[in-house]
Design an enzyme around this catalytic site. Structure first.
Site, PDB file in Angstrom:
ATOM      1  N   PRO A   1       0.828  -1.196   0.000  1.00 56.72           N
ATOM      2  CA  PRO A   1       0.000   0.000   0.000  1.00 56.72           C
ATOM      3  C   PRO A   1       0.863   1.246   0.000  1.00 56.72           C
ATOM      4  O   PRO A   1       1.986   1.245   0.476  1.00 56.72           O
ATOM      5  CB  PRO A   1      -0.770  -0.123   1.306  1.00 56.72           C
ATOM      6  CG  PRO A   1       0.171  -0.843   2.207  1.00 56.72           C
ATOM      7  CD  PRO A   1       0.981  -1.762   1.335  1.00 56.72           C
ATOM      8  N   GLY A   2       0.313   2.326  -0.546  1.00 53.83           N
ATOM      9  CA  GLY A   2       1.032   3.581  -0.574  1.00 53.83           C
ATOM     10  C   GLY A   2       0.119   4.720  -0.191  1.00 53.83           C
ATOM     11  O   GLY A   2      -1.068   4.522   0.048  1.00 53.83           O
ATOM     12  N   VAL A   3       0.672   5.916  -0.160  1.00 53.71           N
ATOM     13  CA  VAL A   3      -0.131   7.085   0.219  1.00 53.71           C
ATOM     14  C   VAL A   3      -0.341   8.038  -0.945  1.00 53.71           C
ATOM     15  O   VAL A   3      -0.970   9.080  -0.784  1.00 53.71           O
ATOM     16  CB  VAL A   3       0.508   7.835   1.401  1.00 53.71           C
ATOM     17  CG1 VAL A   3       0.528   6.973   2.635  1.00 53.71           C
ATOM     18  CG2 VAL A   3       1.903   8.323   1.043  1.00 53.71           C
ATOM     19  N   GLY A   4       0.185   7.712  -2.110  1.00 56.34           N
ATOM     20  CA  GLY A   4      -0.020   8.568  -3.265  1.00 56.34           C
ATOM     21  C   GLY A   4       0.366   7.844  -4.535  1.00 56.34           C
ATOM     22  O   GLY A   4       1.185   6.914  -4.516  1.00 56.34           O
TER      23      GLY A   4
ATOM     24  N   GLY B   1      10.558   7.854  -0.729  1.00 60.49           N
ATOM     25  CA  GLY B   1      10.687   6.680  -1.563  1.00 60.49           C
ATOM     26  C   GLY B   1       9.644   6.783  -2.648  1.00 60.49           C
ATOM     27  O   GLY B   1       8.901   7.760  -2.711  1.00 60.49           O
ATOM     28  N   CYS B   2       9.559   5.777  -3.501  1.00 58.92           N
ATOM     29  CA  CYS B   2       8.603   5.836  -4.605  1.00 58.92           C
ATOM     30  C   CYS B   2       8.261   4.425  -5.047  1.00 58.92           C
ATOM     31  O   CYS B   2       9.139   3.552  -5.111  1.00 58.92           O
ATOM     32  CB  CYS B   2       9.199   6.619  -5.769  1.00 58.92           C
ATOM     33  SG  CYS B   2       8.094   6.813  -7.183  1.00 58.92           S
TER      34      CYS B   2
ATOM     35  N   HIS C   1       5.333  15.513  -4.528  1.00 53.14           N
ATOM     36  CA  HIS C   1       5.904  14.303  -5.117  1.00 53.14           C
ATOM     37  C   HIS C   1       5.052  13.824  -6.288  1.00 53.14           C
ATOM     38  O   HIS C   1       5.569  13.503  -7.362  1.00 53.14           O
ATOM     39  CB  HIS C   1       5.993  13.226  -4.038  1.00 53.14           C
ATOM     40  CG  HIS C   1       6.571  11.932  -4.504  1.00 53.14           C
ATOM     41  ND1 HIS C   1       7.811  11.475  -4.126  1.00 53.14           N
ATOM     42  CD2 HIS C   1       6.061  10.959  -5.295  1.00 53.14           C
ATOM     43  CE1 HIS C   1       8.045  10.290  -4.669  1.00 53.14           C
ATOM     44  NE2 HIS C   1       6.990   9.943  -5.389  1.00 53.14           N
ATOM     45  N   GLU C   2       3.737  13.788  -6.084  1.00 48.56           N
ATOM     46  CA  GLU C   2       2.847  13.285  -7.129  1.00 48.56           C
ATOM     47  C   GLU C   2       2.754  14.247  -8.307  1.00 48.56           C
ATOM     48  O   GLU C   2       2.726  13.821  -9.469  1.00 48.56           O
ATOM     49  CB  GLU C   2       1.457  12.993  -6.561  1.00 48.56           C
ATOM     50  CG  GLU C   2       1.429  11.969  -5.452  1.00 48.56           C
ATOM     51  CD  GLU C   2       2.162  10.669  -5.775  1.00 48.56           C
ATOM     52  OE1 GLU C   2       2.268  10.310  -6.978  1.00 48.56           O
ATOM     53  OE2 GLU C   2       2.655  10.023  -4.849  1.00 48.56           O
TER      54      GLU C   2
ATOM     55  N   HIS D   1       5.567  13.822 -10.678  1.00 45.76           N
ATOM     56  CA  HIS D   1       5.404  12.714 -11.633  1.00 45.76           C
ATOM     57  C   HIS D   1       4.754  13.185 -12.925  1.00 45.76           C
ATOM     58  O   HIS D   1       5.073  12.680 -14.013  1.00 45.76           O
ATOM     59  CB  HIS D   1       4.537  11.610 -11.017  1.00 45.76           C
ATOM     60  CG  HIS D   1       5.293  10.614 -10.188  1.00 45.76           C
ATOM     61  ND1 HIS D   1       6.300   9.823 -10.703  1.00 45.76           N
ATOM     62  CD2 HIS D   1       5.173  10.274  -8.882  1.00 45.76           C
ATOM     63  CE1 HIS D   1       6.771   9.032  -9.750  1.00 45.76           C
ATOM     64  NE2 HIS D   1       6.110   9.290  -8.636  1.00 45.76           N
TER      65      HIS D   1
END
Length: 256
Positions: free
Chosen positions: A110-113, A174-175, A217-218, A221
């Site tokens: 799972p991630g947050v974005g 991180g990504c 961060h998003e 992208h």
């Protein structure tokens, strides 16, 4: 976006379209606005809890694990600007399907974005969500230092971001498209993002602290920029070495 929350075992698959198997991965092809693209995305199991955030910037040892459903660094879709979504297309089955897949991949990681290019779709769409459960996996001192608070799912189409103060902070990120690694990145502490929600209505989000970091961060992208393009280079490391001291001369973590 940044760091791991906890180790994950099994993984889910997701995909844009039927793909032909490759060694450990598959290739998907699709089109937007008449343009076709091909993206390689991993099918292997594994994942890390917060493609973008948690703890000092990382978490459990998960280096070299592959987050399913995401394309990885080197794929052209991650290194080129994404295309705007025409307002009239927001409610289309195609765009709504992309959003649903993005939310599914983010939560399963799972991630947050997550940004649309990370599932191989060159559209300007981001999703983000940080829950109390995710935050509970991070040390309390890190939660406080990062000014990290839970927030509900946000879907933002054609986001436009601007900083609203000169305050900045340095923390590890991180990504999901660069599995197993972390590095320190300096980000603004206060931002404002405007765009469309998944219903096509205008929206505006003012954020600070960790949520502001996720948004930056998003949105990066969507410009074809990964966190490694902005990192303090000498802090780049595998997750297992996350807690080792920073090299001499590196800026200290925290607000500036």
């Amino acid at each position: 976006m940044v760091g791991l929350l906890r180790p994950l075992s099994a993984a889910a698959t997701l995909l844009l379209a039927p793909a032909t198997p490759l060694t450990g991965s598959s290739v998907s092809a699709s089109s937007v606005g008449g343009r076709r693209w091909r993206s390689v995305r991993a099918d292997a199991g594994g994942g890390w809890l917060s493609g973008l955030l948690g703890g000092k910037g990382g978490g459990a040892s998960t280096a070299m694990m592959v987050t399913p459903g995401t394309v990885k660094a080197g794929d052209p879709v991650l290194h080129e600007p994404a295309q705007e979504v025409a307002p009239g297309d927001v409610l289309s089955e195609k765009v709504q399907g992309v959003i649903d897949r993005m939310v599914d991949v983010m939560r399963r990681a799972p991630g947050v974005g997550l940004a649309a290019p990370q599932i191989g779709v060159p559209l300007r769409i981001i999703v983000l969500e940080d829950t109390q459960e995710y935050i509970s996996y991070a040390p309390k001192k890190d939660i406080e230092a990062q000014d990290r608070r839970p927030f509900d799912l946000l879907v933002i189409i054609n986001p436009k971001i601007k900083s609203t103060s000169k305050r900045t902070a340095l923390f590890f990120e991180g990504c999901l498209s660069v599995d197993g690694y972390r590095a320190v990145v300096e980000r603004h502490l206060d931002v404002e993002v405007s765009g469309l929600d998944r219903n096509g209505s205008t929206m505006k989000v003012r954020a600070s602290g960790w949520q502001a970091r996720i948004l930056q961060h998003e949105c990066d992208h969507l410009e074809g920029t990964l966190y490694v393009d902005k990192m303090v280079a000498r802090t780049f490391r595998v997750v297992e070495n996350l807690d080792l001291p920073l090299p001499t001369g590196c800026p200290q973590l925290g607000a500036r």
